[in-house]
Design a protein around this motif. Structure first.
Motif, mmCIF file in Angstrom:
data_model
loop_
_atom_site.group_PDB
_atom_site.id
_atom_site.type_symbol
_atom_site.label_atom_id
_atom_site.label_comp_id
_atom_site.label_asym_id
_atom_site.label_seq_id
_atom_site.Cartn_x
_atom_site.Cartn_y
_atom_site.Cartn_z
ATOM 1 N N TYR A 21 0.829 -1.211 0.000
ATOM 2 C CA TYR A 21 0.000 0.000 0.000
ATOM 3 C C TYR A 21 0.865 1.263 0.000
ATOM 4 N N VAL A 67 -7.732 5.539 2.223
ATOM 5 C CA VAL A 67 -8.580 4.590 2.971
ATOM 6 C C VAL A 67 -9.074 5.257 4.256
ATOM 7 N N GLU A 83 -15.499 -1.928 4.272
ATOM 8 C CA GLU A 83 -16.009 -3.032 3.430
ATOM 9 C C GLU A 83 -16.540 -2.450 2.112
ATOM 10 N N TYR A 116 -15.663 0.422 0.750
ATOM 11 C CA TYR A 116 -14.494 0.935 0.013
ATOM 12 C C TYR A 116 -13.900 -0.198 -0.815
ATOM 13 N N SER A 117 -13.780 -1.357 -0.172
ATOM 14 C CA SER A 117 -13.184 -2.525 -0.795
ATOM 15 C C SER A 117 -14.004 -2.970 -2.019
ATOM 16 N N SER A 118 -15.339 -2.966 -1.867
ATOM 17 C CA SER A 118 -16.149 -3.421 -3.010
ATOM 18 C C SER A 118 -16.191 -2.366 -4.128
ATOM 19 N N LEU A 131 -8.749 -6.494 -2.399
ATOM 20 C CA LEU A 131 -8.295 -5.597 -1.321
ATOM 21 C C LEU A 131 -9.035 -6.054 -0.075
ATOM 22 N N PRO A 182 -10.730 -6.172 3.327
ATOM 23 C CA PRO A 182 -11.096 -5.129 4.282
ATOM 24 C C PRO A 182 -10.230 -5.139 5.547
ATOM 25 N N LEU A 206 -7.004 -3.486 4.996
ATOM 26 C CA LEU A 206 -7.205 -2.029 4.830
ATOM 27 C C LEU A 206 -7.428 -1.363 6.188
#
Length: 342
Positions: free
Chosen positions: A15, A23, A35, A37-39, A49, A51, A54
């Motif tokens: 990262y 993030v 979660e 953000y990841s999707s 990515l 969760p 992150l």
């Protein structure tokens, strides 16, 4: 020899610093759960990515900027007028105690948070014990009364000016609105309407503000006289009696702001500071660990302080991280505001 490795928030991590800041800002500034953000990232083509990893980056960023958080605390401790409020915070796991509290303390340019496992006055006592504040703006929760009393005893021995409580008129006004089914409450609501009108007009000009506040004295006095009369004729359990008693019992703290234009009429400033953390709490339900609670305290402190200074939190965090990489001094949002743009 090899060229020096560029500094990063998380060494040997996939990262980048930009990603780590992004993030954290998505969660603590835009209040979007990680979660999600990841999707979203998945739909943009960044697959895998996780969760959890992150969330781990937000802890690393919080640790990296913790010195700036400590400096905001110093700004809070040195202010003359201090706002305080607290709100429940769920600890989902990681501690046997589920009901934690988010405590907020602020002045005009700094906003500081701590998440603790208690709502007792000890948290406020700890902050006030180290603070230089002479005025504490809060609601009438007994914890603040207890902590002010404790700290004032210590101050008396050291000959330091005592802390005076400034109570929130928005709370008092709300009590009368809750008693609206009693026609008598109309008088108090109208008086408050006029008091707030004078306050709002006075905001445009400090000299006018003092003049307008002097006019409020008579309005408050009227409410006091009428309140005492009405109390004799209403049931002590009624919402009207509760509102009047609240007003009379806390009269001194509710009217103290009149004397000094540096003092606020209510604690709405601090309630605004708690708005984002409260929305966040509804979105991600609480924190999963003590580390998560610490991260939330640090991130909300710096993000909300940025907002108070009209600064873009993303810009602040990117600049702060670069300064730390370069071994330069950390700075708070208030200090960032006063820095040369160079």
């Amino acid at each position: 020899s090899d060229p020096p490795t560029p500094k990063k928030i998380i060494l040997s991590s996939v990262y980048s610093d930009e990603m780590v800041v992004d993030v954290a800002m998505t969660k603590y500034c835009d209040l979007i759960p990680i979660e999600r953000y990841s999707s979203i990232a998945g739909r943009e083509g960044f697959v895998d990515l996780p969760p959890n990893s992150l969330i781990g980056t937000t802890h690393k960023l919080a640790e990296y900027v913790e010195l700036a958080y400590n400096k905001v605390k110093e700004e809070i401790l040195s202010s003359n007028v201090l706002h305080a409020d607290e709100t429940p915070h769920r600890m989902l796991e990681g501690d046997e105690k589920k009901s934690w509290y988010l405590w907020g303390f602020s002045n005009k340019q700094s906003s500081y948070f701590e998440i603790r496992n208690t709502r007792s006055g000890d948290v406020a006592s700890e902050i006030l014990g180290k603070s230089k504040c002479e005025y504490l703006v809060s609601d009438i929760y007994s914890g603040y009364v207890k902590s002010t009393t404790e700290v004032n005893k210590l101050r008396e021995n050291k000959n330091i000016p005592l802390i005076k409580n400034i109570y929130c008129n928005a709370h008092s006004r709300r009590k009368f609105i809750e008693a609206e089914k009693f026609p008598e409450s109309k008088f108090f609501i109208e008086q408050y309407h006029e008091i707030y009108r004078l306050e709002s007009d006075g905001k445009k000009d400090p000299q006018l503000l003092q003049k307008n506040r002097n006019q409020m004295k008579a309005l408050f006095e009227n409410m006091k006289v009428i309140g005492k009369k009405l109390l004799q004729g209403v049931s002590a359990q009624s919402t009207l009696a509760i509102a009047i008693n609240y007003f009379l019992k806390n009269y001194e703290g509710l009217t103290r702001f009149i004397e000094n234009i540096e003092l606020p009429i209510d604690n709405n400033h601090q309630e605004r500071q708690l708005r984002s953390p409260v929305i966040g709490r509804k979105t991600w339900y609480g924190t999963h660990s003590k580390q998560g609670a610490k991260t939330a305290s640090i991130m909300f402190t710096l993000v909300e302080s940025c907002k108070l200074n009209g600064i873009n939190p993303r810009e602040y965090f990117s600049t702060l991280v670069k300064h730390i990489h370069a071994g330069k001094n950390v700075f708070t949002p208030k200090e960032f505001n006063n820095m040369d743009s160079g």
